[in-house]
Design a protein around this motif. Structure first.
Motif, short mmCIF file in Angstrom:
data_model
loop_
_atom_site.label_atom_id
_atom_site.label_comp_id
_atom_site.label_asym_id
_atom_site.label_seq_id
_atom_site.Cartn_x
_atom_site.Cartn_y
_atom_site.Cartn_z
N HIS A 1 -33.74 33.51 95.35
CA HIS A 1 -34.37 34.40 96.33
C HIS A 1 -33.71 34.21 97.70
O HIS A 1 -32.80 33.40 97.85
N TYR A 2 -34.20 34.94 98.70
CA TYR A 2 -33.58 34.85 100.02
C TYR A 2 -34.63 34.82 101.12
O TYR A 2 -35.79 35.21 100.93
N ILE A 3 -34.19 34.31 102.28
CA ILE A 3 -35.05 34.16 103.45
C ILE A 3 -34.37 34.83 104.64
O ILE A 3 -33.17 34.67 104.84
N CYS A 4 -35.15 35.59 105.42
CA CYS A 4 -34.61 36.30 106.57
C CYS A 4 -35.20 35.76 107.88
O CYS A 4 -36.33 35.26 107.90
N PHE A 5 -34.43 35.89 108.94
CA PHE A 5 -34.87 35.56 110.30
C PHE A 5 -34.65 36.81 111.14
O PHE A 5 -33.51 37.17 111.43
N SER A 6 -35.73 37.49 111.48
CA SER A 6 -35.63 38.81 112.10
C SER A 6 -36.03 38.78 113.58
O SER A 6 -37.11 38.29 113.92
N ASN A 7 -35.15 39.31 114.43
CA ASN A 7 -35.41 39.35 115.86
C ASN A 7 -35.77 40.76 116.31
O ASN A 7 -36.01 41.65 115.49
N VAL A 8 -35.80 40.99 117.62
CA VAL A 8 -36.14 42.31 118.15
C VAL A 8 -35.17 43.37 117.64
O VAL A 8 -35.58 44.47 117.23
N HIS A 9 -33.89 43.04 117.62
CA HIS A 9 -32.87 43.99 117.19
C HIS A 9 -33.09 44.43 115.74
O HIS A 9 -33.11 45.64 115.44
N GLY B 1 -38.56 42.29 101.06
CA GLY B 1 -38.25 41.76 99.74
C GLY B 1 -37.91 40.29 99.76
O GLY B 1 -37.76 39.66 98.70
N ALA B 2 -37.80 39.72 100.96
CA ALA B 2 -37.46 38.30 101.09
C ALA B 2 -38.65 37.42 100.71
O ALA B 2 -39.81 37.84 100.79
N ALA B 3 -38.35 36.19 100.30
CA ALA B 3 -39.43 35.23 100.04
C ALA B 3 -40.22 35.00 101.33
O ALA B 3 -41.45 34.88 101.31
N PHE B 4 -39.49 34.94 102.45
CA PHE B 4 -40.10 34.82 103.77
C PHE B 4 -39.22 35.58 104.76
O PHE B 4 -37.99 35.52 104.68
N THR B 5 -39.85 36.28 105.69
CA THR B 5 -39.15 36.81 106.85
C THR B 5 -39.83 36.21 108.07
O THR B 5 -41.00 36.50 108.36
N PHE B 6 -39.09 35.35 108.76
CA PHE B 6 -39.65 34.64 109.90
C PHE B 6 -39.28 35.34 111.20
O PHE B 6 -38.22 35.96 111.30
N PRO B 7 -40.14 35.23 112.24
CA PRO B 7 -39.87 35.88 113.53
C PRO B 7 -38.84 35.08 114.34
O PRO B 7 -39.17 34.04 114.90
N GLN C 1 -25.85 40.94 106.24
CA GLN C 1 -26.21 39.73 105.50
C GLN C 1 -27.51 39.90 104.72
O GLN C 1 -27.64 39.42 103.59
N GLU C 2 -28.48 40.61 105.31
CA GLU C 2 -29.74 40.83 104.60
C GLU C 2 -29.53 41.72 103.38
O GLU C 2 -30.08 41.48 102.30
N LYS C 3 -28.72 42.76 103.54
CA LYS C 3 -28.44 43.66 102.42
C LYS C 3 -27.64 42.93 101.34
O LYS C 3 -27.84 43.15 100.14
N TRP C 4 -26.73 42.03 101.76
CA TRP C 4 -25.95 41.24 100.79
C TRP C 4 -26.87 40.34 99.99
O TRP C 4 -26.75 40.24 98.76
N MET C 5 -27.81 39.70 100.66
CA MET C 5 -28.72 38.80 99.95
C MET C 5 -29.60 39.57 98.98
O MET C 5 -29.84 39.11 97.85
N LYS C 6 -30.09 40.74 99.40
CA LYS C 6 -30.92 41.55 98.52
C LYS C 6 -30.13 41.97 97.28
O LYS C 6 -30.65 41.91 96.15
N ALA C 7 -28.87 42.35 97.47
CA ALA C 7 -28.04 42.79 96.35
C ALA C 7 -27.71 41.65 95.40
O ALA C 7 -27.42 41.89 94.22
N HIS C 8 -27.77 40.40 95.89
CA HIS C 8 -27.42 39.25 95.07
C HIS C 8 -28.63 38.42 94.66
O HIS C 8 -28.49 37.30 94.17
N GLU C 9 -29.83 38.98 94.88
CA GLU C 9 -31.05 38.29 94.46
C GLU C 9 -31.03 38.11 92.94
O GLU C 9 -30.78 39.05 92.19
N GLY C 10 -31.25 36.91 92.49
CA GLY C 10 -31.22 36.59 91.07
C GLY C 10 -29.83 36.30 90.54
O GLY C 10 -29.71 35.79 89.42
N MET D 1 -30.83 31.69 99.35
CA MET D 1 -29.97 32.28 100.39
C MET D 1 -30.74 32.42 101.70
O MET D 1 -31.91 32.78 101.71
N MET D 2 -30.05 32.13 102.81
CA MET D 2 -30.67 32.21 104.13
C MET D 2 -29.70 32.90 105.08
O MET D 2 -28.61 32.40 105.34
#
Length: 369
Positions: free
Chosen positions: A154-162, A179-185, A291-300, A306-307
């Motif tokens: 699975h993957y983890i995202c760190f999402s900012n204002v942008h 779709g991430a296991a966690f999306t942190f602020p 990077q987020e789209k790459w992780m989603k495409a490579h989930e599993g 993936m982070m």
């Protein structure tokens, strides 16, 4: 950019810098101190005897002692504490729980007791269609370490204002973040909105901070790392910095992919390379939203967790200087980065920040956020 614009930025930076320094002296130092910290002798088991402790303390010019209690018996702890007491050395004992050395950023007072969260809570904070997890940095790191096996693949995202604005404008990208296991602020404004909502324990979980804590907590070599992204020069600098600052860290591999869309064969080869390394954590530094789209495409497909950490590679490699902690605390890290690379970031930050405020105003009017 024109000379006039650059001149404007130069003048603005001087005025803003002076203003921020004044604010820092009056507010930040008054609240947090001047940032100076005692020189502490960290003692791991096996502990030295009284003579050895005295020699280490005097020759190192230390101010106090921290006894790291994890893995030590009660007799060993009592012994070294007794030696320090006889020597008149100011001494502290670390706390540990869940086989983890407790750090200050995770301690919470509950029922008049110092405690730590057992895991990252399930409830979310929703903003612009993105479901943000609620945690502090060290809490998030501890959760990943304790649930590593179930997070692999699975993957983890760190999402900012942008990236939040990007998700507001693209349902597809919002679904990638959700779709991430966690999306942190990753952004301070998002974390402040969580706190304003009254969510206990809400804080900013920035990718570079998460990396630092994870690197520090995995120097025993039990959890290993792979770095995918950025340039080869940055990766070389990153390896050198990590091996010096975090001795014992295990880096299973690093790879800088071409700065173009990969063929199916190249992509399969990269997946095989990453999986063959056997790394537990796969750090992805391709920049958002790639990077987020790459992780989603490579989930599993990727065996590790993936982070996506974007510029975190550069910060820890030393190729980009990160804003001082006090600037991060008052929410102006974006401005610090803007002055480092105005030509590339001016549109991203000013346009995106204005959009964020506009969308936020609409959200408040509709839902009362």
């Amino acid at each position: 950019m024109s000379r006039a614009v650059m001149g404007m930025f130069f003048t603005f930076s001087i005025v803003l810098g002076y203003t921020l320094r004044m604010l820092y002296r009056r507010y930040h130092i008054g609240k947090y101190g001047d940032g100076s910290r005692p020189n502490t002798l960290m003692l791991h088991t096996p502990f030295p005897d009284e003579h050895g402790l005295d020699t280490m303390f005097q020759e190192g010019g230390f101010d106090d002692v921290m006894v790291l209690t994890r893995g030590a018996s009660r007799e060993e702890i009592e012994g070294v504490i007794g030696a320090a007491e006889r020597l008149g050395i100011r001494t502290y004992c670390s706390l540990n729980a869940l086989s983890y050395d407790v750090h200050s950023g995770i301690v919470t007072e509950v029922a008049h007791r110092a405690s730590i969260p057992a895991f990252v809570r399930r409830d979310k904070f929703r903003l612009f269609g993105v479901n943000y997890s609620i945690a502090r940095v060290e809490e998030a790191v501890l959760h990943v370490m304790r649930h590593l096996d179930e997070l692999k693949g699975h993957y983890i995202c760190f999402s900012n204002v942008h990236t939040t604005v990007m998700a507001r404008e693209s349902k597809e990208y919002a679904e990638v973040l959700n779709g991430a296991a966690f999306t942190f602020p990753d952004g301070t404004p998002i974390a402040k909105l969580q706190k304003k909502k009254g969510l206990i324990g809400a804080d900013r979980v920035a990718g570079p901070d998460f990396m630092m804590h994870m690197f520090r907590d995995t120097t025993d070599g039990k959890i290993t790392h792979f770095f995918y992204g950025s340039t080869q020069e940055t990766l070389d600098a990153l390896r050198a910095h990590l091996e010096i600052k975090y001795p014992g860290i295990v880096i299973k591999g690093m790879y800088s992919p071409p700065f173009r869309e990969l063929t199916d064969e190249e992509d399969e080869a990269d997946v095989e390379m990453i999986n063959a390394s056997g790394a537990d954590i796969i750090w992805i530094g391709l920049g958002a939203p790639k990077q987020e789209k790459w992780m989603k495409a490579h989930e599993g497909k990727i065996n590790g967790v993936m982070m996506g950490v974007g510029a975190g590679f550069d910060f820890h490699a030393g190729t980009i200087k990160r804003a001082p902690e006090w600037i991060q605390k008052i929410g102006f890290e974006w401005l610090y980065r803007l002055f480092q690379d105005p030509e590339r970031l001016i549109k991203r930050y000013f346009v995106t920040n204005i959009k964020f405020l506009w969308y936020l105003a609409g959200e408040i009017m509709r839902n009362g956020l």
